[in-house]
Scaffold this active site. Structure first.
Site, PDB file in Angstrom:
ATOM      1  N   ARG A  38       0.842  -1.216   0.000  1.00  0.00           N
ATOM      2  CA  ARG A  38       0.000   0.000   0.000  1.00  0.00           C
ATOM      3  C   ARG A  38       0.869   1.256   0.000  1.00  0.00           C
ATOM      4  O   ARG A  38       0.453   2.327  -0.423  1.00  0.00           O
ATOM      5  CB  ARG A  38      -0.978  -0.003   1.192  1.00  0.00           C
ATOM      6  CG  ARG A  38      -1.830   1.264   1.282  1.00  0.00           C
ATOM      7  CD  ARG A  38      -3.139   1.074   2.038  1.00  0.00           C
ATOM      8  NE  ARG A  38      -2.987   0.334   3.274  1.00  0.00           N
ATOM      9  CZ  ARG A  38      -2.446   0.817   4.390  1.00  0.00           C
ATOM     10  NH1 ARG A  38      -2.004   2.056   4.440  1.00  0.00           N
ATOM     11  NH2 ARG A  38      -2.332   0.065   5.465  1.00  0.00           N
ATOM     12  N   ASP A 163      -8.499  17.708 -14.393  1.00  0.00           N
ATOM     13  CA  ASP A 163      -8.853  16.330 -14.738  1.00  0.00           C
ATOM     14  C   ASP A 163      -8.619  16.190 -16.239  1.00  0.00           C
ATOM     15  O   ASP A 163      -9.377  16.706 -17.054  1.00  0.00           O
ATOM     16  CB  ASP A 163     -10.319  16.070 -14.363  1.00  0.00           C
ATOM     17  CG  ASP A 163     -10.755  14.641 -14.656  1.00  0.00           C
ATOM     18  OD1 ASP A 163     -10.173  14.001 -15.553  1.00  0.00           O
ATOM     19  OD2 ASP A 163     -11.702  14.160 -14.000  1.00  0.00           O
ATOM     20  N   LYS A 188      -9.904   5.010 -18.557  1.00  0.00           N
ATOM     21  CA  LYS A 188     -10.330   5.419 -19.875  1.00  0.00           C
ATOM     22  C   LYS A 188      -9.172   5.244 -20.880  1.00  0.00           C
ATOM     23  O   LYS A 188      -8.785   4.134 -21.125  1.00  0.00           O
ATOM     24  CB  LYS A 188     -10.856   6.856 -19.823  1.00  0.00           C
ATOM     25  CG  LYS A 188     -11.774   7.141 -18.606  1.00  0.00           C
ATOM     26  CD  LYS A 188     -13.074   6.361 -18.620  1.00  0.00           C
ATOM     27  CE  LYS A 188     -13.823   6.355 -17.294  1.00  0.00           C
ATOM     28  NZ  LYS A 188     -14.099   7.648 -16.685  1.00  0.00           N
TER      29      LYS A 188
HETATM   30  C1  LIG Z   1     -14.462   8.155 -15.373  1.00  0.00           C
HETATM   31  C2  LIG Z   1     -14.054   9.501 -14.947  1.00  0.00           C
HETATM   32  C3  LIG Z   1     -13.675   9.762 -13.622  1.00  0.00           C
HETATM   33  C4  LIG Z   1     -13.727   8.703 -12.529  1.00  0.00           C
HETATM   34  O1  LIG Z   1     -12.818   7.670 -12.764  1.00  0.00           O
HETATM   35  P1  LIG Z   1     -13.022   6.148 -12.266  1.00  0.00           P
HETATM   36  O2  LIG Z   1     -11.811   5.477 -12.802  1.00  0.00           O
HETATM   37  O3  LIG Z   1     -14.301   5.652 -12.853  1.00  0.00           O
HETATM   38  O4  LIG Z   1     -13.074   6.181 -10.776  1.00  0.00           O
HETATM   39  C5  LIG Z   1     -13.250  11.042 -13.313  1.00  0.00           C
HETATM   40  N1  LIG Z   1     -13.228  12.024 -14.236  1.00  0.00           N
HETATM   41  C6  LIG Z   1     -13.598  11.807 -15.516  1.00  0.00           C
HETATM   42  C7  LIG Z   1     -13.551  12.934 -16.486  1.00  0.00           C
HETATM   43  C8  LIG Z   1     -14.032  10.552 -15.910  1.00  0.00           C
HETATM   44  O5  LIG Z   1     -14.409  10.345 -17.174  1.00  0.00           O
END
Ligand SMILES: *Cc1c(COP(=O)(O)O)cnc(C)c1O
Length: 372
Positions: A38, A163, A188
């Protein structure tokens, strides 16, 4: 390791010390080395170094999900009674996290469209400790000029978190534009194959060391070595995949614009980039398109039901083309009034262009639109 081209998966929970004194030195930080997975793992370390290199940051950290990354960063940057300024339009669960932080810990937030300097400045408060931006905004694909946000944030000495999930470092590098911290849902495009949930954070050593020793270690959303390995594999083909996603999305966006049942198409084209003076920010438009149909929520749902080749699924950045209805799926948690304000109508559909032949994607979409 032993000359292996691909890094091994260090599938271990803990690491043995040769002596009790060595254990003492490791815990005291006097000796480099692993303690417990961890807190660090060799496979994970390679991934963290690579994402830091790609985003041009000093250090990277890997998490078990994008949301584990978002929460570790936001909790590290705030305490009770602080304030977060956000782009108006956020991933649904990020919105949920902000609501929870407000309710439980009195950490408030505001939204700004961030389309002018004034719209940013007027929302900054003495207690603002973080500016949190998505661009392109999910799912409306509006763009925000990161250089402008970073410039204003510097005046107030507030860190900017971006993000960067939709763009990846191949298309957009926020740290080079003056922002401080980059977050990815690596689920993604970074993973890219629809087989792993993971998150990544990149930033300066001081801040990321702090996150590593607090909100990552003690909340505990670290990544598993196998998932880190899957991301390392995905990263190898990131530029090739991104170019194909962009090629396909550009074609589909162009076709959608010409379809009589489609009333609006949202995609970072050259025109909406130059409008805001951000022509240089993104290398290309990315793989996600949103569009509005001439119809109701029922029509939007029946359009999805008519598809044969395209998969109805949330998530994006996979090899397969995925389609979803944000108002009832990814953004259903946002109260209707706020949702509409953000431009997420019941007619809005989001499509993540996959890696297939664009003709196959369009053939399916076109027949479904024609039946609507
Ligand atoms: C999917 C997504 C998240 C969250 O990510 P997870 O891997 O599903 O926890 C955060 N920001 C954006 C823009 C996303 O598309």
């Amino acid at each position: 390791m032993l000359g292996s081209l691909t890094p091994p998966i260090f599938q271990t929970s803990t690491y043995t010390f040769t002596t009790a004194e060595q254990g003492e030195r490791r815990f005291a930080g006097e000796e480099e080395g692993y303690i417990y997975s961890r807190l660090g793992n060799p496979t994970v370390r390679i991934l963290e170094e690579r994402i830091a290199a790609l985003e041009k940051g000093e250090r990277g950290l890997a998490f078990s999900s994008g949301m584990a990354a978002v929460s570790a960063v936001l909790i590290a940057l705030t305490k009770a009674n602080d304030h977060i300024l956000c782009s108006s339009g956020l991933y649904g669960c990020t919105y949920g996290l902000l609501s929870m932080m407000k309710e439980k810990y009195q950490i408030s937030h505001d939204f700004s469209v961030m389309d002018t300097e004034k719209s940013i400045r007027e929302k900054i408060k003495p207690e603002t400790t973080c500016i949190y931006v998505e661009t392109p905004i999910n799912p409306t694909i509006r763009l925000i000029n990161l250089e402008v946000v970073a410039k204003i944030a510097k005046e107030f000495n507030i860190p900017v978190v971006v993000d960067n999930t939709f763009s990846t470092p191949y298309l957009q590098r926020p740290i080079e534009l003056g922002c401080d911290i980059v977050i990815h849902s690596a689920t993604k495009y970074i993973g890219g194959h629809g087989d792993v949930i993971a998150g990544l954070v990149v930033g300066k050593n001081d801040f990321l060391n702090h996150v590593a020793m607090t909100t990552q270690k003690d909340i505990g959303g670290g990544i598993s070595p196998f998932d880190a390995w899957l991301l390392l594999r995905g990263m190898k083909t990131l530029p090739i995949r991104m170019d194909r996603h962009c090629d396909n999305a550009e074609k589909i966006a162009e076709k959608l614009e010409q379809h009589p049942k489609v009333t609006a198409v949202y995609y970072p084209s050259r025109s909406n980039r130059t409008e805001q003076g951000i022509d240089q920010q993104m290398k290309r438009g990315g793989g996600v398109i949103s569009f509005e149909i001439d119809g109701s929520k029922k029509d939007a749902q029946s359009l999805l039901n008519q598809l044969a080749f395209i998969k109805i699924a949330v998530s994006l950045g996979d090899a397969e083309t995925l389609i979803e209805h944000p108002a009832t799926m990814t953004h259903a948690v946002i109260p209707e009034e706020k949702r509409v304000e953000m431009g997420i109508t019941e007619q809005l559909i989001r499509l993540s262009a996959g890696l297939e032949a664009w003709e196959d994607i369009w053939k399916d979409l076109n027949q479904a639109l024609n039946k609507m």
